[in-house]
Design an enzyme around this catalytic site. Sequence first.
Site, mmCIF file in Angstrom:
data_model
loop_
_atom_site.group_PDB
_atom_site.id
_atom_site.type_symbol
_atom_site.label_atom_id
_atom_site.label_comp_id
_atom_site.label_asym_id
_atom_site.label_seq_id
_atom_site.Cartn_x
_atom_site.Cartn_y
_atom_site.Cartn_z
ATOM 1 N N GLN A 12 45.748 40.774 -90.966
ATOM 2 C CA GLN A 12 45.845 40.271 -89.581
ATOM 3 C C GLN A 12 46.296 41.384 -88.621
ATOM 4 N N ASP A 58 45.546 52.782 -102.552
ATOM 5 C CA ASP A 58 46.324 51.607 -102.943
ATOM 6 C C ASP A 58 47.798 51.989 -102.917
ATOM 7 N N LEU A 80 51.444 48.925 -93.019
ATOM 8 C CA LEU A 80 51.387 47.457 -92.914
ATOM 9 C C LEU A 80 51.016 46.806 -94.239
ATOM 10 N N GLN A 83 52.192 42.799 -100.211
ATOM 11 C CA GLN A 83 51.990 41.440 -100.720
ATOM 12 C C GLN A 83 52.851 40.632 -99.764
ATOM 13 N N SER A 84 52.226 39.979 -98.800
ATOM 14 C CA SER A 84 52.976 39.481 -97.638
ATOM 15 C C SER A 84 53.330 37.984 -97.721
ATOM 16 N N TYR A 95 55.106 42.654 -109.041
ATOM 17 C CA TYR A 95 54.034 43.246 -108.226
ATOM 18 C C TYR A 95 54.514 43.392 -106.776
ATOM 19 N N THR A 127 60.728 42.949 -91.655
ATOM 20 C CA THR A 127 60.554 41.505 -91.428
ATOM 21 C C THR A 127 61.848 40.741 -91.190
ATOM 22 N N GLU A 129 62.485 38.134 -92.545
ATOM 23 C CA GLU A 129 62.907 37.558 -93.831
ATOM 24 C C GLU A 129 64.148 38.261 -94.376
ATOM 25 N N LYS A 155 61.351 43.957 -99.391
ATOM 26 C CA LYS A 155 61.261 44.491 -98.026
ATOM 27 C C LYS A 155 62.584 45.123 -97.597
ATOM 28 N N HIS A 181 54.527 36.224 -86.741
ATOM 29 C CA HIS A 181 53.523 36.295 -85.675
ATOM 30 C C HIS A 181 52.184 35.864 -86.259
ATOM 31 N N ARG A 186 45.121 34.795 -88.807
ATOM 32 C CA ARG A 186 46.186 34.621 -89.794
ATOM 33 C C ARG A 186 45.602 34.121 -91.114
HETATM 34 P P1 NAP Z 1 48.271 40.326 -94.298
HETATM 35 O O1 NAP Z 1 47.289 39.709 -93.363
HETATM 36 O O2 NAP Z 1 48.613 39.628 -95.561
HETATM 37 O O3 NAP Z 1 47.689 41.787 -94.674
HETATM 38 C C1 NAP Z 1 48.231 42.552 -95.715
HETATM 39 C C2 NAP Z 1 47.413 43.811 -95.870
HETATM 40 O O4 NAP Z 1 47.972 44.592 -96.937
HETATM 41 C C3 NAP Z 1 45.933 43.561 -96.246
HETATM 42 O O5 NAP Z 1 45.137 44.498 -95.584
HETATM 43 C C4 NAP Z 1 45.929 43.831 -97.749
HETATM 44 O O6 NAP Z 1 44.680 44.253 -98.237
HETATM 45 C C5 NAP Z 1 46.909 44.999 -97.808
HETATM 46 N N1 NAP Z 1 47.430 45.234 -99.150
HETATM 47 C C6 NAP Z 1 48.051 44.355 -99.965
HETATM 48 N N2 NAP Z 1 48.386 44.941 -101.120
HETATM 49 C C7 NAP Z 1 47.958 46.229 -101.035
HETATM 50 C C8 NAP Z 1 47.985 47.341 -101.905
HETATM 51 N N3 NAP Z 1 48.518 47.249 -103.132
HETATM 52 N N4 NAP Z 1 47.490 48.535 -101.483
HETATM 53 C C9 NAP Z 1 46.913 48.631 -100.265
HETATM 54 N N5 NAP Z 1 46.831 47.607 -99.402
HETATM 55 C C10 NAP Z 1 47.346 46.429 -99.782
HETATM 56 O O7 NAP Z 1 49.622 40.668 -93.565
HETATM 57 P P2 NAP Z 1 49.968 40.738 -91.985
HETATM 58 O O8 NAP Z 1 50.355 39.386 -91.529
HETATM 59 O O9 NAP Z 1 48.905 41.479 -91.288
HETATM 60 O O10 NAP Z 1 51.327 41.591 -92.015
HETATM 61 C C11 NAP Z 1 51.306 43.011 -91.955
HETATM 62 C C12 NAP Z 1 52.621 43.552 -92.487
HETATM 63 O O11 NAP Z 1 53.704 43.057 -91.722
HETATM 64 C C13 NAP Z 1 52.953 43.187 -93.925
HETATM 65 O O12 NAP Z 1 53.647 44.273 -94.492
HETATM 66 C C14 NAP Z 1 53.882 41.996 -93.801
HETATM 67 O O13 NAP Z 1 54.716 41.889 -94.937
HETATM 68 C C15 NAP Z 1 54.639 42.361 -92.544
HETATM 69 N N6 NAP Z 1 55.131 41.267 -91.720
HETATM 70 C C16 NAP Z 1 54.307 40.270 -91.298
HETATM 71 C C17 NAP Z 1 54.774 39.292 -90.454
HETATM 72 C C18 NAP Z 1 53.887 38.186 -89.923
HETATM 73 O O14 NAP Z 1 54.429 37.197 -89.424
HETATM 74 N N7 NAP Z 1 52.573 38.335 -89.969
HETATM 75 C C19 NAP Z 1 56.119 39.335 -90.026
HETATM 76 C C20 NAP Z 1 56.931 40.375 -90.471
HETATM 77 C C21 NAP Z 1 56.419 41.347 -91.290
HETATM 78 P P3 NAP Z 1 43.568 43.202 -98.801
HETATM 79 O O15 NAP Z 1 42.814 42.718 -97.599
HETATM 80 O O16 NAP Z 1 42.774 44.046 -99.724
HETATM 81 O O17 NAP Z 1 44.338 42.097 -99.485
HETATM 82 O O1 F7E Z 2 56.157 29.737 -93.993
HETATM 83 C C1 F7E Z 2 57.423 26.333 -94.445
HETATM 84 C C2 F7E Z 2 57.900 27.385 -95.433
HETATM 85 O O2 F7E Z 2 54.399 30.924 -95.296
HETATM 86 C C3 F7E Z 2 56.923 29.402 -92.861
HETATM 87 C C4 F7E Z 2 54.955 36.121 -93.647
HETATM 88 O O3 F7E Z 2 54.092 36.674 -92.693
HETATM 89 O O4 F7E Z 2 56.554 35.506 -91.965
HETATM 90 C C5 F7E Z 2 55.739 34.990 -93.006
HETATM 91 O O5 F7E Z 2 56.540 34.369 -94.004
HETATM 92 C C6 F7E Z 2 57.837 28.215 -93.164
HETATM 93 C C7 F7E Z 2 58.613 28.338 -94.480
HETATM 94 O O6 F7E Z 2 55.663 32.123 -93.458
HETATM 95 C C8 F7E Z 2 54.409 24.889 -95.838
HETATM 96 O O7 F7E Z 2 58.755 26.819 -96.415
HETATM 97 C C9 F7E Z 2 56.252 24.172 -94.949
HETATM 98 O O8 F7E Z 2 59.944 27.918 -94.306
HETATM 99 O O9 F7E Z 2 54.004 30.443 -92.850
HETATM 100 P P1 F7E Z 2 54.954 30.791 -93.919
HETATM 101 P P2 F7E Z 2 57.002 32.853 -93.923
HETATM 102 O O10 F7E Z 2 57.422 32.451 -95.271
HETATM 103 O O11 F7E Z 2 57.978 32.677 -92.823
HETATM 104 C C10 F7E Z 2 57.525 36.487 -92.382
HETATM 105 C C11 F7E Z 2 58.258 36.978 -91.157
HETATM 106 C C12 F7E Z 2 56.934 37.572 -93.204
HETATM 107 O O12 F7E Z 2 57.425 38.702 -93.209
HETATM 108 C C13 F7E Z 2 55.899 37.190 -94.193
HETATM 109 O O13 F7E Z 2 55.090 38.323 -94.547
HETATM 110 O O14 F7E Z 2 57.017 27.071 -93.306
HETATM 111 N N1 F7E Z 2 56.301 25.533 -94.936
HETATM 112 N N2 F7E Z 2 55.105 23.767 -95.502
HETATM 113 C C14 F7E Z 2 55.160 26.008 -95.473
HETATM 114 N N3 F7E Z 2 54.725 27.270 -95.667
HETATM 115 C C15 F7E Z 2 53.495 27.446 -96.218
HETATM 116 N N4 F7E Z 2 53.003 28.687 -96.387
HETATM 117 N N5 F7E Z 2 52.739 26.363 -96.606
HETATM 118 C C16 F7E Z 2 53.141 25.063 -96.440
HETATM 119 O O15 F7E Z 2 52.448 24.138 -96.780
#
Ligand code: NAP
Ligand code: F7E
Length: 360
Positions: A12, A58, A80, A83-84, A95, A127, A129, A155, A181, A186
């Site tokens: 994303q 990788d 970025l 394993q998110s 992993y 993050t 988290e 993290k 975000h 997403r």
């Molecule tokens: P995402 O959509 O899950 O994208 C993750 C990316 O990482 C994908 O391009 C994936 O590639 C790549 N990847 C996973 N394992 C890898 C590996 N072993 N080697 C190389 N690439 C690998 O995540 P996102 O929402 O864009 O988030 C970007 C970053 O911000 C992540 O580090 C996440 O933990 C962090 N973050 C996200 C949020 C949020 O709310 N979105 C908030 C805080 C922090 P593939 O397409 O091949 O799977």
């Molecule tokens: O869960 C609750 C769940 O999986 C949000 C990643 O981008 O943001 C993300 O992590 C909340 C949790 O995001 C379901 O228990 C209820 O409390 O959308 P989520 P996350 O866990 O906050 C952080 C900042 C990152 O860094 C991560 O990479 O929602 N919840 N019911 C659920 N969650 C999911 N996935 N599915 C449900 O059915």
Amino acid sequence: MKKALITGVTGQDGSYLSEFLIGRGYDVHGVIRRSSVDFRERIAHLEGQPRFHLHYGDLSDTSSLVKVIGLVRPDEIYNLAAQSHVQVSFDSPEYTADIDATGVLRILEAVRITGLADTCRIYQASTSELYGKVEEVPQSETTPFHPYSPYAVAKQYGFWITKEYREAYHMFCCSGILFNHESERRGETFVTRKITLAAARIAQGKQEKLLLGNLSSLRDWGYAKDYVECMWLILQHEVPDDFVIATGVQHSVREFATLAFRHAGIELEWTGEGLDEKGINKANGKVVVEVSPDFYRPTDVVNLWGDPSKARRELGWNPQKTSFEELVRIMVDHDMKKVAKEQALEHINLAEYLEKGVVK
Ligand code: NAP
Ligand code: F7E
């Protein structure tokens, strides 16, 4: 022309950041990994552009990182890749640690090995988290960390090793502590997208029910497109530093669902509590949302709320560019069209099928 290297370019954030940096005149290099199916939906529109390049690599493979960083010699690296998924980190903790913790170290070392430590700026995707079982509300750069999942623990290593390299080797490396975000790009198993897709499918008669976990969990949800600008601003700052990026507004999963269904044309009424809670379509009395223990986590983070004052003050970033209501609307509008398009394609396929006389 500045060169940026993005790991996680197919994700994303990687896709939005690529667009943003190309728009700023950068030469953008993305790291992709090999998979048996080519899934590059989010960056398909960028492939073939002269300022967008892809390289195999990788985060588990040091040699691939040294090779690509040595070849590109970027001015900026945005790490970025991860394993998110928090829930998945309970199933694949080792992993997750390898990629989200050691992977960060591999990037930092690759920059040193290739002799770029003095010139290359590094952004680490940290993050909210990290705050986990929160010790303060709202959370800022000074709030103590209390990680509460294998993902968050990994993290946390990524955060501290980034800070360590900044202090030990005077490298320009920074962490953005980003709160959730979301966007129309997403991943479909994160709660917001799971809800907007289900609301669209239920509204168009393609799905009966949505199963969710903890409805009372609270999040500070922003729009991913706004957040990638901040990643860039963090690396343009005079000094390397860490920043909380959030909207400063908090909502529950239940509130998100209520708004998403409303936007899809379904008014929900909530009844019951805990595992017995249900979301009922007021118009016809049908249960459209149920709670399932399958989506509960062994430990869940339930009260995230960010204080973006420092980013606003020092980076000039506007945390409220896209409101919560606007974010939900963007996602639901997108998914309503996506579901309608899928339905139209099904009809076309069926018509073709009938025409060929396969189905009588
Ligand atoms: P995402 O959509 O899950 O994208 C993750 C990316 O990482 C994908 O391009 C994936 O590639 C790549 N990847 C996973 N394992 C890898 C590996 N072993 N080697 C190389 N690439 C690998 O995540 P996102 O929402 O864009 O988030 C970007 C970053 O911000 C992540 O580090 C996440 O933990 C962090 N973050 C996200 C949020 C949020 O709310 N979105 C908030 C805080 C922090 P593939 O397409 O091949 O799977
Ligand atoms: O869960 C609750 C769940 O999986 C949000 C990643 O981008 O943001 C993300 O992590 C909340 C949790 O995001 C379901 O228990 C209820 O409390 O959308 P989520 P996350 O866990 O906050 C952080 C900042 C990152 O860094 C991560 O990479 O929602 N919840 N019911 C659920 N969650 C999911 N996935 N599915 C449900 O059915």
